[in-house]
Scaffold this motif. Structure first.
Motif, PDB file in Angstrom:
ATOM      1  N   ASP A  88       0.817  -1.216   0.000  1.00 28.04           N
ATOM      2  CA  ASP A  88       0.000   0.000   0.000  1.00 28.04           C
ATOM      3  C   ASP A  88       0.852   1.269   0.000  1.00 28.04           C
ATOM      4  N   GLU A  89       1.997   1.226   0.719  1.00 21.95           N
ATOM      5  CA  GLU A  89       2.862   2.418   0.769  1.00 21.95           C
ATOM      6  C   GLU A  89       3.399   2.730  -0.631  1.00 21.95           C
ATOM      7  N   VAL A  90       3.854   1.685  -1.312  1.00 23.30           N
ATOM      8  CA  VAL A  90       4.399   1.889  -2.662  1.00 23.30           C
ATOM      9  C   VAL A  90       3.298   2.360  -3.607  1.00 23.30           C
ATOM     10  N   LYS A  91       2.128   1.749  -3.478  1.00 15.31           N
ATOM     11  CA  LYS A  91       0.983   2.177  -4.302  1.00 15.31           C
ATOM     12  C   LYS A  91       0.729   3.674  -4.129  1.00 15.31           C
ATOM     13  N   ALA A  92       0.785   4.125  -2.888  1.00 14.08           N
ATOM     14  CA  ALA A  92       0.468   5.528  -2.599  1.00 14.08           C
ATOM     15  C   ALA A  92       1.478   6.462  -3.258  1.00 14.08           C
ATOM     16  N   VAL A  93       2.758   6.119  -3.190  1.00 15.30           N
ATOM     17  CA  VAL A  93       3.773   6.982  -3.814  1.00 15.30           C
ATOM     18  C   VAL A  93       3.583   6.996  -5.325  1.00 15.30           C
ATOM     19  N   ILE A  94       3.339   5.840  -5.898  1.00  8.51           N
ATOM     20  CA  ILE A  94       3.159   5.764  -7.350  1.00  8.51           C
ATOM     21  C   ILE A  94       1.959   6.603  -7.774  1.00  8.51           C
ATOM     22  N   LYS A  95       0.871   6.482  -7.054  1.00 10.01           N
ATOM     23  CA  LYS A  95      -0.344   7.251  -7.392  1.00 10.01           C
ATOM     24  C   LYS A  95      -0.092   8.744  -7.304  1.00 10.01           C
ATOM     25  N   ASP A  96       0.718   9.128  -6.327  1.00 11.49           N
ATOM     26  CA  ASP A  96       1.000  10.537  -6.106  1.00 11.49           C
ATOM     27  C   ASP A  96       1.878  11.130  -7.214  1.00 11.49           C
ATOM     28  N   LYS A  97       2.898  10.386  -7.641  1.00  8.09           N
ATOM     29  CA  LYS A  97       3.887  10.932  -8.575  1.00  8.09           C
ATOM     30  C   LYS A  97       3.616  10.593 -10.042  1.00  8.09           C
ATOM     31  N   PHE A  98       2.942   9.468 -10.286  1.00  6.95           N
ATOM     32  CA  PHE A  98       2.781   9.004 -11.668  1.00  6.95           C
ATOM     33  C   PHE A  98       1.332   9.077 -12.118  1.00  6.95           C
ATOM     34  N   PHE A  99       1.159   9.260 -13.420  1.00  9.28           N
ATOM     35  CA  PHE A  99      -0.158   9.119 -14.042  1.00  9.28           C
ATOM     36  C   PHE A  99       0.013   8.138 -15.193  1.00  9.28           C
ATOM     37  N   GLY A 100      -0.845   7.132 -15.251  1.00  8.60           N
ATOM     38  CA  GLY A 100      -0.760   6.167 -16.346  1.00  8.60           C
ATOM     39  C   GLY A 100      -1.949   6.304 -17.266  1.00  8.60           C
ATOM     40  N   GLY A 101      -1.712   6.286 -18.564  1.00 12.17           N
ATOM     41  CA  GLY A 101      -2.801   6.327 -19.532  1.00 12.17           C
ATOM     42  C   GLY A 101      -2.388   5.616 -20.800  1.00 12.17           C
ATOM     43  N   TYR A 102      -3.358   5.287 -21.647  1.00 11.47           N
ATOM     44  CA  TYR A 102      -3.011   4.617 -22.905  1.00 11.47           C
ATOM     45  C   TYR A 102      -3.982   5.027 -23.992  1.00 11.47           C
ATOM     46  N   CYS A 103      -3.597   4.758 -25.223  1.00 11.02           N
ATOM     47  CA  CYS A 103      -4.544   4.908 -26.335  1.00 11.02           C
ATOM     48  C   CYS A 103      -4.285   3.841 -27.384  1.00 11.02           C
ATOM     49  N   ASP A 104      -5.311   3.568 -28.200  1.00 10.80           N
ATOM     50  CA  ASP A 104      -5.163   2.520 -29.215  1.00 10.80           C
ATOM     51  C   ASP A 104      -4.704   3.128 -30.550  1.00 10.80           C
ATOM     52  N   ASP A 105      -4.599   2.281 -31.570  1.00 16.03           N
ATOM     53  CA  ASP A 105      -4.076   2.737 -32.865  1.00 16.03           C
ATOM     54  C   ASP A 105      -4.959   3.799 -33.527  1.00 16.03           C
ATOM     55  N   VAL A 106      -6.265   3.651 -33.365  1.00 16.95           N
ATOM     56  CA  VAL A 106      -7.172   4.628 -33.990  1.00 16.95           C
ATOM     57  C   VAL A 106      -6.959   6.011 -33.375  1.00 16.95           C
ATOM     58  N   GLN A 107      -6.864   6.041 -32.051  1.00 17.27           N
ATOM     59  CA  GLN A 107      -6.634   7.322 -31.360  1.00 17.27           C
ATOM     60  C   GLN A 107      -5.241   7.881 -31.688  1.00 17.27           C
ATOM     61  N   THR A 108      -4.273   6.984 -31.836  1.00 20.74           N
ATOM     62  CA  THR A 108      -2.916   7.419 -32.176  1.00 20.74           C
ATOM     63  C   THR A 108      -2.929   8.149 -33.519  1.00 20.74           C
ATOM     64  N   LYS A 109      -3.573   7.537 -34.495  1.00 19.96           N
ATOM     65  CA  LYS A 109      -3.628   8.161 -35.830  1.00 19.96           C
ATOM     66  C   LYS A 109      -4.405   9.479 -35.782  1.00 19.96           C
ATOM     67  N   ALA A 110      -5.493   9.490 -35.024  1.00 18.37           N
ATOM     68  CA  ALA A 110      -6.289  10.715 -34.927  1.00 18.37           C
ATOM     69  C   ALA A 110      -5.444  11.845 -34.337  1.00 18.37           C
ATOM     70  N   THR A 111      -4.578  11.519 -33.382  1.00 19.69           N
ATOM     71  CA  THR A 111      -3.725  12.536 -32.759  1.00 19.69           C
ATOM     72  C   THR A 111      -2.684  13.062 -33.750  1.00 19.69           C
ATOM     73  N   ILE A 112      -2.091  12.161 -34.522  1.00 18.19           N
ATOM     74  CA  ILE A 112      -1.117  12.587 -35.547  1.00 18.19           C
ATOM     75  C   ILE A 112      -1.790  13.565 -36.506  1.00 18.19           C
ATOM     76  N   SER A 113      -2.980  13.180 -36.946  1.00 22.64           N
ATOM     77  CA  SER A 113      -3.700  13.974 -37.927  1.00 22.64           C
ATOM     78  C   SER A 113      -4.089  15.352 -37.360  1.00 22.64           C
ATOM     79  N   LYS A 114      -4.583  15.358 -36.122  1.00 23.36           N
ATOM     80  CA  LYS A 114      -5.028  16.606 -35.491  1.00 23.36           C
ATOM     81  C   LYS A 114      -3.859  17.577 -35.295  1.00 23.36           C
ATOM     82  N   LEU A 115      -2.747  17.043 -34.811  1.00 23.97           N
ATOM     83  CA  LEU A 115      -1.589  17.905 -34.562  1.00 23.97           C
ATOM     84  C   LEU A 115      -1.052  18.468 -35.880  1.00 23.97           C
ATOM     85  N   PHE A 116      -1.083  17.633 -36.909  1.00 26.13           N
ATOM     86  CA  PHE A 116      -0.604  18.130 -38.205  1.00 26.13           C
ATOM     87  C   PHE A 116      -1.551  19.189 -38.751  1.00 26.13           C
ATOM     88  N   GLU A 117      -2.847  18.941 -38.642  1.00 27.46           N
ATOM     89  CA  GLU A 117      -3.813  19.903 -39.161  1.00 27.46           C
ATOM     90  C   GLU A 117      -3.756  21.231 -38.414  1.00 27.46           C
TER      91      GLU A 117
END
Ligand SMILES: *Cc1c(COP(=O)(O)O)cnc(C)c1O
Length: 502
Positions: free
Chosen positions: A365-394
Motif C-alpha cells: 500500500d505504501e508503494v501504491k500511494a507513492v506511485i499514485k501521487d507521482k505518476f499518471f498512467g494512460g493509454y490509447c489505441d491505434d485509432v486514437q494514435t492516428k487521430a492525434t497525428i492527424s489533429k496535430l498536423f492539421e
C-alpha cells in the motif's frame, strides 16, 4: 559513487564494473547507491552551458571512477553536430494543440532517428573505457533484444568498435519495414542481426537467459570474451537519458517558458520504462518534476499497474503501430520498485520472482500511494494514435511519429482528467519517417498507399512538406546483408555459432 544490485544489496560494484557487466550476476539491475543533489546554483551554472557541458557535469557526478579527461572524450565523440544534425542534440519544439502548449523534446536527431541514439552513441565509448578499467584485454560481446529502435541504434554505435562484437535479435513480425531495413543493411565487420520467431518479450527473455547461463559465460571466458548489454538495463544506457531531462529544463528556462525553480510535468511514451525512469532519477537529483505521465499503447500493463498497484502480464499481446512500446515486461520498472521499497533487495527479488513464476505481483500500500501521487498512467489505441497525428498536423503543421502521438494523446487525457496546467515536456522518441505507413494513413487516409516503404516516405514528404532525415533517405540504395531467422529456443546455439564457439 558505488552501485549495487536491485536483487542483492551485497553485490557492490564501481560504475565501470556496472557498465562492463550490464546486469548483475544474480539477475538484478545495477542502481546508484545515492543520487547527486543539484541546487539552484548548480542549475544556474547549467543554464549557461550547452548540451555537452550539461552532459559532462552529470556524467562526472555519477562516474566517479572515470577521469575528467575520459568523460570529456566520451561526450565530445558522442554528441557531435555531424551526428545529431545541430549543436543541440535534443532540441525543444513548441507546438499548440486545442489551445494547450506542447513542449516537444525531439530526441530523434541522431544517426538512426530514434531516441535510443541519445544513449547508444555514447555507450560504446563508456563501455570500452569501462572494459579497460575492469577486464583489460577482454572482448565484449553485446547481446541485444530489440523491439526495433535499440537494435539499429546499438549496431550503429558499436560498428567497428575495437574489442566489441554485437549481436541483435528482433521479433520477426514485430518491427516496422523501415526498422528491419535499417538493421539488415547494417555495415561493420563486428555486427550480426537475426530475427526470432516470437515477440519482443521472447527476445528479451531469451537474451537474459543466455546472459545468466553459466556454461555459456564459461565458454566465453575460455575465449577471452565476456557478455555485456546495450539494452536499457545497462546503467550506461540510463545515465545519458538523465541528461536530456536536465538539459530540456534548462532550455525551458532559457527560452522563458518557465522560471528557474518552477515545476514541470514530463510525458513519456513508455515501453521498457527506461526513458521515464531517467526522468524520475533526474527528479531525485533535484529537477523539479511534478508528475510523471506514463503513456502506453494497447499493451497497457503499466497503465493498470500505476492505477491499481498490480502488475499482471497475463493478458493479450497486441502488435500496434507504435511497435517500440509493444512490451508486457518493462524491465526498468524493477529499479523504480527498488527505490520505492526503501532500497529493499529482498522485496524487489520477491516481486521479480513472482513475475517470473506467476506473471504477476502486487506492491504494498505504501508503494501504491507513492506511485499514485507521482505518476499518471494512460493509454490509447491505434485509432486514437492516428487521430492525434492527424489533429496535430492539421492544427499546427507538426508531423509526429506514432509513439510521440501516444504521448500527446495521453497528455490530453491527463489534462482533461486533472485540469493540471503545469508546463509539460513531452518526449518525442522517433522521426515520423520511421513509421511512414501509419503516419501516412493518419494524415492522408484517402490517399492510395504506395507499395514500398520508400515510396511511402516520398509520398509522406510530398503531402506534408516535412523533411526526410538524411540517414533514412540514404538507406534507399543499401543492400541487405542479414536474413537469418531462428526459433526462440535456438537463440543460444545461434550466439555460440556466430561467435565461432560451437
Ligand atoms: C524504445 C522506444 C520507446 C520506449 O522507451 P522505453 O525507454 O523502453 O520506455 C518509445 N518510443 C520509441 C520510438 C522507442 O524507440
Amino acid at each position: 559513487m558505488l552501485y549495487n544490485s536491485t536483487q542483492n544489496a551485497a553485490e557492490v560494484v564501481s560504475s565501470a564494473q556496472a557498465i562492463a557487466q550490464g546486469i548483475s550476476k544474480d539477475g538484478g539491475l545495477f542502481v546508484p547507491q545515492e543520487f547527486p543533489k543539484y541546487d539552484e546554483n548548480t542549475f544556474k551554472a547549467l543554464l549557461k552551458t550547452d548540451y555537452k557541458g550539461r552532459a559532462k557535469k552529470v556524467f562526472s557526478d555519477y562516474l566517479t571512477d572515470f577521469t575528467e579527461e575520459e568523460i570529456n572524450d566520451c561526450v565530445e565523440k558522442a554528441y557531435t553536430s555531424a551526428k545529431f544534425g545541430g549543436e543541440n542534440p535534443a532540441p525543444l519544439t513548441f507546438c499548440n494543440l486545442d489551445g494547450k502548449a506542447l513542449n516537444i523534446l525531439e530526441l530523434w536527431h541522431g544517426p538512426t532517428c530514434a531516441f535510443k541514439d541519445m544513449a547508444l552513441q555514447i555507450l560504446p565509448h563508456l563501455l570500452t573505457k569501462s572494459l579497460k578499467k575492469t577486464y583489460d584485454g577482454k572482448d565484449a560481446v553485446i547481446l541485444v533484444a530489440t523491439s526495433g529502435d535499440t537494435g539499429k541504434a546499438a549496431l550503429e554505435g558499436f560498428k567497428d568498435v575495437d574489442h566489441t562484437k554485437i549481436l541483435v535479435f528482433y521479433p520477426v513480425d514485430g518491427v516496422s519495414p523501415m526498422q528491419k531495413h535499417q538493421m539488415n543493411t547494417q555495415e561493420g565487420a563486428n555486427v550480426n542481426v537475426c530475427a526470432i520467431k516470437g515477440n519482443f518479450d521472447d527476445a528479451q527473455t531469451g537474451v537474459k537467459r543466455i546472459f545468466t547461463t553459466p556454461e555459456v559465460s564459461e565458454k566465453l571466458a575460455e575465449n577471452n570474451m565476456l557478455f555485456s548489454s546495450a539494452n536499457s538495463i545497462n546503467w550506461g544506457r540510463l545515465l545519458p537519458q538523465i541528461v536530456y531531462y536536465i538539459s530540456a529544463y534548462c532550455d525551458m528556462v532559457n527560452s522563458g517558458k518557465i522560471a528557474l525553480g518552477d515545476k514541470i510535468n514530463v510525458v513519456v511514451p513508455t515501453g521498457n520504462f527506461g526513458n521515464i525512469l531517467a526522468s524520475y532519477y533526474a527528479s531525485l537529483m533535484g529537477l523539479p518534476i511534478n508528475k510523471f505521465i506514463c503513456a502506453s499503447n494497447s499493451n497497457n500493463v503499466l497503465t493498470d499497474f500505476i492505477r491499481t498497484g498490480v502488475y499482471d502480464k497475463n493478458r493479450n499481446f497486441y502488435t500496434t503501430i507504435s511497435p517500440s512500446m509493444d512490451i508486457l515486461v518493462s524491465s526498468n520498472l524493477e529499479r523504480l520498485l527498488y527505490k520505492l521499497s526503501g532500497n529493499s533487495d529482498e522485496t524487489t527479488r520477491d516481486w521479480m520472482n513472482k513475475l517470473k513464476s506467476e506473471g504477476k505481483y502486487e506492491v504494498t500500500d505504501e508503494v501504491k500511494a507513492v506511485i499514485k501521487d507521482k505518476f499518471f498512467g494512460g493509454y490509447c489505441d491505434d485509432v486514437q494514435t492516428k487521430a492525434t497525428i492527424s489533429k496535430l498536423f492539421e492544427q499546427d503543421n507538426y508531423l509526429c511519429d506514432t509513439h510521440t502521438a501516444v504521448a500527446v494523446n495521453v497528455y490530453e487525457q491527463y489534462v482533461n482528467e486533472t485540469g493540471d496546467n503545469t508546463p509539460a515536456v513531452i518526449a518525442s522518441t522517433a522521426s515520423p519517417y520511421k513509421f511512414s505507413k501509419a503516419v501516412l494513413q493518419a494524415v492522408a487516409p484517402e490517399a492510395e498507399l504506395p507499395e514500398t516503404e520508400f515510396e511511402m516516405v516520398d509520398k509522406l514528404n510530398e503531402i506534408t512538406g516535412t523533411a526526410v532525415p538524411a540517414p533514412l533517405a540514404g538507406l534507399k540504395n543499401k543492400t541487405s546483408r542479414f536474413s537469418d531467422v531462428t526459433e526462440v529456443d535456438k537463440m543460444q546455439d545461434y550466439v555460440l555459432k556466430a561467435l565461432g564457439l560451437e
